[in-house]
Structures are given as structure tokens and as C-alpha cells.
Design an enzyme around this catalytic site. Structure first.
Site, mmCIF file in Angstrom:
data_model
loop_
_atom_site.group_PDB
_atom_site.id
_atom_site.type_symbol
_atom_site.label_atom_id
_atom_site.label_comp_id
_atom_site.label_asym_id
_atom_site.label_seq_id
_atom_site.Cartn_x
_atom_site.Cartn_y
_atom_site.Cartn_z
ATOM 1 N N ASP A 28 22.628 12.204 -1.416
ATOM 2 C CA ASP A 28 23.142 12.822 -0.186
ATOM 3 C C ASP A 28 23.105 11.937 1.071
ATOM 4 O O ASP A 28 22.705 12.398 2.154
ATOM 5 C CB ASP A 28 22.379 14.129 0.105
ATOM 6 C CG ASP A 28 22.553 15.196 -0.973
ATOM 7 O OD1 ASP A 28 23.267 14.943 -1.950
ATOM 8 O OD2 ASP A 28 21.948 16.277 -0.838
ATOM 9 N N LYS A 67 27.267 18.996 -5.530
ATOM 10 C CA LYS A 67 26.394 20.152 -5.785
ATOM 11 C C LYS A 67 26.413 21.063 -4.570
ATOM 12 O O LYS A 67 26.741 20.610 -3.469
ATOM 13 C CB LYS A 67 24.963 19.664 -6.081
ATOM 14 C CG LYS A 67 24.383 18.865 -4.919
ATOM 15 C CD LYS A 67 23.041 18.280 -5.243
ATOM 16 C CE LYS A 67 22.510 17.500 -4.063
ATOM 17 N NZ LYS A 67 22.280 18.298 -2.851
ATOM 18 N N CYS A 117 16.232 17.509 -1.141
ATOM 19 C CA CYS A 117 17.065 17.156 -2.301
ATOM 20 C C CYS A 117 16.482 16.029 -3.153
ATOM 21 O O CYS A 117 16.608 16.073 -4.381
ATOM 22 C CB CYS A 117 18.484 16.860 -1.845
ATOM 23 S SG CYS A 117 19.311 18.393 -1.303
HETATM 24 C C1 VGL Z 1 19.639 19.061 1.836
HETATM 25 C C2 VGL Z 1 19.054 20.892 3.056
HETATM 26 C C3 VGL Z 1 20.245 21.506 2.741
HETATM 27 C C4 VGL Z 1 19.273 17.693 1.343
HETATM 28 C C5 VGL Z 1 20.838 19.652 1.494
HETATM 29 O O1 VGL Z 1 20.178 16.904 0.996
HETATM 30 O O2 VGL Z 1 18.051 17.393 1.328
HETATM 31 N N1 VGL Z 1 18.755 19.692 2.591
HETATM 32 N N2 VGL Z 1 21.127 20.879 1.955
#
Ligand code: VGL
Ligand code: ZN
Length: 196
Positions: free
Chosen positions: A9, A105, A150
């Protein structure tokens, strides 16, 4: 057997100026790019939510960073982030994205997905496990954002599935709300993840 790098991410919304900015999120990009050639596969993940996702505070008319109970457990409510196809959901512009696989995702409206392997019900698979196994990958190094959400969920799931997992914390940054970073580090170590 072989060793893959999993880049979690590294998207604009998790970098400074983004909707769910992680402090220093952009500082890890050049270091991640630099280690990519050391691995036999590079996999990138992308948080990829439809507008109105159930993990968004706005969907519940609630304040961001509060929690709500979902059928699968307690869910933190986030600012709207990583909406499919938006600039916020795009990878950081300097990240090398020529990797072998991009796995998305969080695309199911009713359920969040922190982990690259399972949605937050810990049951619905993303398909990443099958991809890794059919490519003969048994070792994973994980880097990216956010370390306490994540990256943590992905590393713990991978270890539970029997992969040998290392998290390079120098190439991660954390959200760190209510002690989430310390809890994540302890949980990863308990699961047998090597935390460097
Ligand atoms: C994430 C919060 C919400 C992450 C993704 O990538 O850690 N955190 N969505
Ligand atoms: Zn998300």
C-alpha cells in the site's frame, strides 16, 4: 524455493498530503525501490475501496478514528481513502511498479481488508496465497504502509499460512493510534515473524 518482496500500500493517500497520511510515508520509497532487484519476485498491493465503503467514517456519519462493530468484529472507521481509480489510490509517483503482480484488496463494500491474504473476516481469500504457492515462493520480505495495520495483518497471516516472513521496519511507517504500533510488533513476533 524462492523469496519475494511484498510492498504494501505505498499509495498517495497514505503519504503526506493524502487522505489517511502516515507520517514519513514517502520516506521509504527510494529504499524499497533499491532492494527490489534482490528478490525473485516483487508483489505490490493496493488498497482499493469503492466509494461509500463500510470502513469509511463518512458512511456511518461517524468521526474518523472511532470504531464500530461489524459482523466480523471491531472495525476502525477511517477517513475516505484509496477510492478506486482516484489519484489517492495511485501508487506514489516514485515507486517502481514494474513488479510481477499487483494485488488489490478492500474492494468489497461490506468488509475491510487490511491483509493481502484475507479480508477482515480472516476467511475470505484474496488469492495471493495460491499465486505464491504456485510460483514456489516460500519466503517473504514485507515493507510499506501502514506497519501497524496492513503490513501487520499481512505478515501475521503469511506466517500462519507457513511462509517464512521478515518485516523490514526501516522500510515501513506506522499510523500508531492507541498503542497500535507496539501491539502490532508484539503480535507479529508472537506469530513467528522476524521483525527487523
Ligand atoms: C490501511 C487503514 C485503512 C493500511 C488501509 O494500508 O494500513 N490502513 N486501510
Ligand atoms: Zn483502506
Amino acid at each position: 524455493m524462492s523469496h519475494a518482496l511484498v510492498v504494501i500500500d505505498v499509495q498517495n493517500d497514505f503519504c503526506p498530503g493524502g487522505a489517511l497520511a502516515v507520517a514519513g510515508g514517502d520516506e521509504i520509497v527510494s529504499g524499497i525501490n533499491a532492494i527490489m532487484p534482490e528478490f525473485s519476485a516483487v508483489i505490490l498491493t493496493q488498497d482499493w475501496h469503492p466509494a461509500g465503503h463500510s470502513s469509511f467514517a463518512s458512511t456511518h456519519s461517524a468521526d474518523p478514528f472511532t470504531t464500530t462493530e461489524m459482523p466480523y468484529g471491531t472495525q476502525v472507521l477511517w477517513p475516505d481513502h484509496c477510492i478506486q481509480g482516484t489519484d489517492g489510490a495511485a501508487f506514489h509517483k516514485d515507486l517502481v511498479t514494474t513488479g510481477d503482480l499487483i494485488i488489490r484488496k478492500g474492494y468489497n463494500s461490506a468488509i475491510d481488508s487490511y491483509s493481502a491474504f484475507f479480508e477482515n473476516d480472516h476467511t475470505t481469500p484474496t488469492g495471493l496465497e495460491g499465486y505464491l504457492r504456485t510460483r514456489g515462493i516460500d519466503k517473504l520480505t514485507m515493507v510499506g504502509l501502514a506497519l501497524d495495520f496492513c503490513v501487520n495483518f499481512s505478515a501475521v497471516d503469511a506466517a500462519k499460512l507457513g511462509f517464512k516472513v521478515t518485516v523490514r521496519t526501516d522500510l515501513c511507517r506506522a499510523i500508531d493510534m492507541d498503542g497500535s504500533l507496539a501491539a502490532a510488533i508484539a503480535g507479529m513476533k508472537d506469530a513467528g515473524v522476524e521483525v527487523l
